[in-house]
Enzyme design. Structure first.
Site, short mmCIF file in Angstrom:
data_model
loop_
_atom_site.label_atom_id
_atom_site.label_comp_id
_atom_site.label_asym_id
_atom_site.label_seq_id
_atom_site.Cartn_x
_atom_site.Cartn_y
_atom_site.Cartn_z
N GLY A 43 0.86 -1.18 0.00
CA GLY A 43 0.00 0.00 0.00
C GLY A 43 0.90 1.23 0.00
CE LYS A 44 3.24 6.26 -4.39
NZ LYS A 44 4.64 6.25 -4.04
CB ILE A 45 0.55 3.63 3.88
CG1 ILE A 45 -0.41 2.52 3.42
CG2 ILE A 45 0.10 4.27 5.19
CD1 ILE A 45 -0.41 1.28 4.31
#
Ligand code: PMP
Length: 320
Positions: free
Chosen positions: A170-172
């Site tokens: 996830g590009k968190i």
């Protein structure tokens, strides 16, 4: 050079009301797209984002947005990890982005930043029972890291966040502290970029780029289970290598010292584009200059993203 560009970019954003943002469901001047300090995403890093490029083609007087729908599909998957849903589909978000680019009217390369964030203004560490919203803005953008002469990298003393800690797929936003720790360590030690290992010591990726090595003519990259972000550029590299260059591609774990013995190493990503790595931990890679496979992939990629290769036109959406 890059610092100069960063300053220019900041100045351009500060000086102008000409740039727009999609914010709270409407288009507003970028300078008015402001959130409250109590916003959950700001307090706890509970937001997910994308980096998208649009490339100016001066011959065609056209701006080409790169891989719009795949980026919005990925941000939706990242958002779901953090229990966020927004009402627009990836295709609708792509349309909003095109409208934003038309309003900005930039006739140069642009970097777009969509963010889906926990917009509730409230204190409390959790993911559930919170509102989410999306904002999108673009800024003029050139190089992020060198793409020609080659860069010098360091294997970081920081390890990559694990899937069971903060999922790297996830590009968190909060997880980018991990990349920032690695990048600053590398740069303050005099290197250009960091290469980060997984907790069990396999090569994962760069601070914000995927990694490839070339060994005896085979292109090798860490699998998605080695805590990488499943990069869109990574996928395209594998495709070009197989289809255009006829090269065998392997997704398998890479040991640290395989880096030192590789014929070529490069990093890739939307921001980074393709960056040859010519030295790692003070050991020259291959001949100490960008290798053949890296240069071939790079040439095809840069032609493709500027709309010069009909076979890859499907990656692009013309803005004007
Ligand atoms: N890894 C990380 C950690 C990144 O932040 C990025 C940039 N999005 C990449 C890899 C490359 O991904 P992409 O090619 O989709 O931009």
């Amino acid at each position: 050079m890059l610092e100069q560009e960063n300053r220019t970019q900041t100045a351009a954003v500060e000086a102008t009301t000409e740039l727009w943002a999609f914010f709270r469901g409407e288009y507003v001047p970028l300078c008015d797209a402001n959130i409250n300090v109590m916003t959950h995403g700001f307090n706890y890093g509970t937001a997910v984002f994308e980096g998208i490029r649009a490339y100016w083609n001066a011959d065609e007087e056209q701006l080409f947005a790169l891989e719009l729908v795949p980026h919005y599909q990925r941000i939706r998957a990242s958002a779901r990890l953090l229990m966020m849903e927004i009402r627009q589909s990836p295709e609708e978000l792509a349309e909003i982005t095109l409208e934003l680019l038309r309003r900005d009217g930039l006739r140069e390369d642009v970097y777009l930043r969509p963010i889906i964030y926990k917009s509730s203004e409230t204190i409390g560490v959790r993911l559930h029972n919170l509102d989410a919203d999306i904002t999108i803005f673009g800024v003029p953008f050139g190089q992020y890291i060198d793409t020609e002469g080659g860069i010098r990298a360091q294997v970081s003393s920081w390890r990559r966040v694990d899937d069971n800690a903060i999922p790297a797929r996830g590009k968190i936003t909060g997880a980018y502290v991990n990349g920032a720790l690695a990048k600053s360590e590398a740069q303050l030690n005099g290197f250009d970029e960091a290469i980060v290992l997984t907790a069990d010591g396999h090569v994962s990726e760069g601070s914000a780029e995927n990694l490839f090595i070339v060994k005896r003519g085979v292109l090798i990259t860490p699998p998605v289970t080695d805590n990488i972000l499943e990069g869109i550029t990574r996928g395209r590299m594998m495709e070009i290598a197989r289809d255009d260059l006829g090269i065998q591609v392997l997704e398998r774990s890479i040991d640290r010292t395989e880096l030192y013995g590789a014929d070529e190493v490069f990093l890739c990503g939307t921001g980074a584009q393709i960056s040859p790595v010519i030295e790692i931990d003070r050991r020259k890679i291959g001949g100490g200059r960008p290798g053949r496979v890296t240069r071939d992939l790079s040439r095809i990629y840069f032609d493709a993203v500027r709309g010069r290769l009909p076979a890859y036109r499907s990656w692009l959406t013309p803005v004007f």
